[in-house]
Scaffold this motif. Structure first.
Motif, PDB file in Angstrom:
ATOM      1  N   ASP A 298       0.849  -1.189   0.000  1.00  0.00           N
ATOM      2  CA  ASP A 298       0.000   0.000   0.000  1.00  0.00           C
ATOM      3  C   ASP A 298       0.891   1.248   0.000  1.00  0.00           C
ATOM      4  O   ASP A 298       2.122   1.150  -0.025  1.00  0.00           O
ATOM      5  CB  ASP A 298      -0.955   0.003   1.192  1.00  0.00           C
ATOM      6  CG  ASP A 298      -0.229  -0.191   2.526  1.00  0.00           C
ATOM      7  OD1 ASP A 298       1.004   0.028   2.570  1.00  0.00           O
ATOM      8  OD2 ASP A 298      -0.893  -0.565   3.502  1.00  0.00           O
ATOM      9  N   GLU A 299       0.270   2.426   0.046  1.00  0.00           N
ATOM     10  CA  GLU A 299       1.030   3.669  -0.020  1.00  0.00           C
ATOM     11  C   GLU A 299       1.990   3.793   1.157  1.00  0.00           C
ATOM     12  O   GLU A 299       3.139   4.228   1.002  1.00  0.00           O
ATOM     13  CB  GLU A 299       0.074   4.869  -0.037  1.00  0.00           C
ATOM     14  CG  GLU A 299       0.777   6.219  -0.107  1.00  0.00           C
ATOM     15  CD  GLU A 299       1.583   6.425  -1.380  1.00  0.00           C
ATOM     16  OE1 GLU A 299       2.580   7.171  -1.334  1.00  0.00           O
ATOM     17  OE2 GLU A 299       1.216   5.816  -2.410  1.00  0.00           O
ATOM     18  N   GLU A 300       1.529   3.408   2.339  1.00  0.00           N
ATOM     19  CA  GLU A 300       2.386   3.510   3.531  1.00  0.00           C
ATOM     20  C   GLU A 300       3.633   2.638   3.393  1.00  0.00           C
ATOM     21  O   GLU A 300       4.750   3.081   3.690  1.00  0.00           O
ATOM     22  CB  GLU A 300       1.599   3.088   4.777  1.00  0.00           C
ATOM     23  CG  GLU A 300       2.417   3.179   6.061  1.00  0.00           C
ATOM     24  CD  GLU A 300       1.639   2.714   7.280  1.00  0.00           C
ATOM     25  OE1 GLU A 300       2.247   2.658   8.380  1.00  0.00           O
ATOM     26  OE2 GLU A 300       0.435   2.395   7.151  1.00  0.00           O
ATOM     27  N   ALA A 302       4.929   1.524   0.605  1.00  0.00           N
ATOM     28  CA  ALA A 302       5.743   2.057  -0.494  1.00  0.00           C
ATOM     29  C   ALA A 302       6.664   3.167   0.015  1.00  0.00           C
ATOM     30  O   ALA A 302       7.843   3.236  -0.350  1.00  0.00           O
ATOM     31  CB  ALA A 302       4.843   2.579  -1.613  1.00  0.00           C
ATOM     32  N   GLN A 303       6.142   4.032   0.875  1.00  0.00           N
ATOM     33  CA  GLN A 303       6.961   5.109   1.442  1.00  0.00           C
ATOM     34  C   GLN A 303       8.043   4.550   2.362  1.00  0.00           C
ATOM     35  O   GLN A 303       9.173   5.061   2.403  1.00  0.00           O
ATOM     36  CB  GLN A 303       6.083   6.096   2.215  1.00  0.00           C
ATOM     37  CG  GLN A 303       5.143   6.906   1.333  1.00  0.00           C
ATOM     38  CD  GLN A 303       5.895   7.714   0.278  1.00  0.00           C
ATOM     39  OE1 GLN A 303       6.941   8.303   0.557  1.00  0.00           O
ATOM     40  NE2 GLN A 303       5.360   7.723  -0.935  1.00  0.00           N
ATOM     41  N   GLU A 304       7.726   3.487   3.083  1.00  0.00           N
ATOM     42  CA  GLU A 304       8.718   2.844   3.948  1.00  0.00           C
ATOM     43  C   GLU A 304       9.838   2.213   3.119  1.00  0.00           C
ATOM     44  O   GLU A 304      11.014   2.265   3.492  1.00  0.00           O
ATOM     45  CB  GLU A 304       8.052   1.784   4.829  1.00  0.00           C
ATOM     46  CG  GLU A 304       7.218   2.340   5.964  1.00  0.00           C
ATOM     47  CD  GLU A 304       8.094   2.997   7.019  1.00  0.00           C
ATOM     48  OE1 GLU A 304       8.497   2.319   7.974  1.00  0.00           O
ATOM     49  OE2 GLU A 304       8.391   4.204   6.870  1.00  0.00           O
ATOM     50  N   LEU A 306      10.879   3.258   0.235  1.00  0.00           N
ATOM     51  CA  LEU A 306      11.708   4.372  -0.220  1.00  0.00           C
ATOM     52  C   LEU A 306      12.602   4.889   0.906  1.00  0.00           C
ATOM     53  O   LEU A 306      13.765   5.249   0.679  1.00  0.00           O
ATOM     54  CB  LEU A 306      10.826   5.503  -0.735  1.00  0.00           C
ATOM     55  CG  LEU A 306      10.110   5.261  -2.072  1.00  0.00           C
ATOM     56  CD1 LEU A 306       9.133   6.397  -2.348  1.00  0.00           C
ATOM     57  CD2 LEU A 306      11.113   5.139  -3.204  1.00  0.00           C
ATOM     58  N   ARG A 307      12.059   4.918   2.108  1.00  0.00           N
ATOM     59  CA  ARG A 307      12.820   5.447   3.236  1.00  0.00           C
ATOM     60  C   ARG A 307      14.027   4.574   3.564  1.00  0.00           C
ATOM     61  O   ARG A 307      15.143   5.077   3.700  1.00  0.00           O
ATOM     62  CB  ARG A 307      11.916   5.563   4.467  1.00  0.00           C
ATOM     63  CG  ARG A 307      12.631   6.124   5.704  1.00  0.00           C
ATOM     64  CD  ARG A 307      11.683   6.247   6.887  1.00  0.00           C
ATOM     65  NE  ARG A 307      11.191   4.968   7.340  1.00  0.00           N
ATOM     66  CZ  ARG A 307      11.861   4.146   8.163  1.00  0.00           C
ATOM     67  NH1 ARG A 307      13.071   4.483   8.590  1.00  0.00           N
ATOM     68  NH2 ARG A 307      11.341   3.003   8.550  1.00  0.00           N
TER      69      ARG A 307
END
Length: 335
Positions: A298-300, A302-304, A306-307
């Protein structure tokens, strides 16, 4: 009004901060000379200005370091600087910058012995200099690579002769390891050091009679959010999983052997995506690839991904929507 390139203290006393050394050029300061490579595209002009400066200030080590930058960038034969640099080091044998520059000169000349000697001097002066520690180790590797290429051209008459040369090569490779390990300890974020260490581990694997794996495959969990036709994972049920302690221990032991790449299968590994991120954070020097059906990204998350920057999803599909949904379930392709 005066202009400067640099810190807040100069700004506090009324200076005007500039963003490029070109804006300082009219002042004629030594820092300008040291950055002529940035100011001028014409290297020959840089070289001439620096040589003129050296003629006026023969004991100015900053100008010598500037010349090293220009010469090793291709503006002349670096051999021309050896006597100049060695003379400066006689005056100031504890000048770290000059030893560093001397190492660069000999590296550009492919004289790895002299380059190693120079960077070892830097390390003597500053044992925590991660970059110089890396260079000592890396140049040992280059020296061993050169010996390997040289020996490969030989026409050996006996196996003993061949083994003797191979032992010489391996001995040089081994010289690199302690310096690279110290460099990694001093700066664990330098991935170049890690890559060279991994390469050495693989190269020397037969020395200890152990073939170190380049990657380790593990199943964090047998659980899955799908029930695909023909999938063997369904036979194992959803209850089996690695504890965080077991998971961490496997990675830690692998790193001690020299393995830094891990592949997750399952089950569906992303059922434990929070734990996956924890492992990525704790072992930021490793790369993790996970086979996944992709439906839990999910979006969350996906951001993790990237982080942390060291997790790669390998999404499994059968082909188009029809083929994927027939095997994996209704609307799985769309999810």
């Amino acid at each position: 009004d005066f202009r400067f390139f640099g810190g807040d203290l100069m700004s506090a006393v009324g200076g005007t901060r500039v963003k490029h050394y070109k804006e300082l050029a009219y002042m004629g300061f030594i820092p300008v000379l040291l950055h002529l490579r940035t100011i001028f595209a014409n290297m020959d002009k840089c070289k001439k200005l620096l040589m003129d400066g050296l003629a006026k200030f023969p004991n100015n080590d900053n100008i010598i370091e500037g010349l090293i930058n220009v010469y090793t960038a291709g503006a002349g034969d670096p051999k021309e600087l050896i006597d100049v640099v060695d003379g400066a080091l006689k005056r100031d044998p504890k000048n770290k910058g000059l030893w560093y520059g001397r190492g660069r000169i000999f590296y550009s000349l492919k004289d790895y012995d002299q380059s190693i000697e120079s960077f070892k001097k830097v390390v003597e002066l500053d044992p925590k200099d991660a970059q110089s520690l890396y260079y000592v180790g890396y140049f040992y590797v280059l020296k061993a690579d050169g010996l390997n290429n040289e020996f490969n051209q030989r026409d050996y008459k006996s196996n003993d002769e061949f083994k003797a040369d191979q032992a010489k090569i391996i001995a040089v490779y081994k010289e690199a390891i302690p310096y690279l390990e110290k460099s990694y300890e001093a700066n664990p974020k330098n991935l170049s050091t890690l890559e060279v260490l991994k390469s050495l581990t693989f190269r020397l694997r037969e020395e200890e009679g152990c073939n170190i794996p380049w990657a380790i495959l593990m199943d964090p969990t047998s659980a899955c959010n799908l029930k695909c036709v023909g999938c063997w994972a369904a036979e194992y049920g959803h209850q089996m999983k690695l504890t965080l302690e077991e998971w961490d221990s496997i990675i830690t032991q692998a790193k001690e052997m020299g393995t830094y790449f891990f592949i997750y299968s399952g089950g569906e590994p992303l059922v434990r995506k929070k734990d996956i991120i924890k492992m990525c954070e704790k072992h930021s020097d490793c790369i993790f690839l996970s086979f996944t059906n992709g439906t839990l990204i999910d979006e969350e998350f996906a951001q993790e991904m990237l982080r942390v920057g060291n997790f790669i999803p390998a999404i499994s599909v059968e082909g188009d929507a029809k083929a994927t949904n027939e095997r994996r379930g209704e609307n799985v392709y769309e999810r």
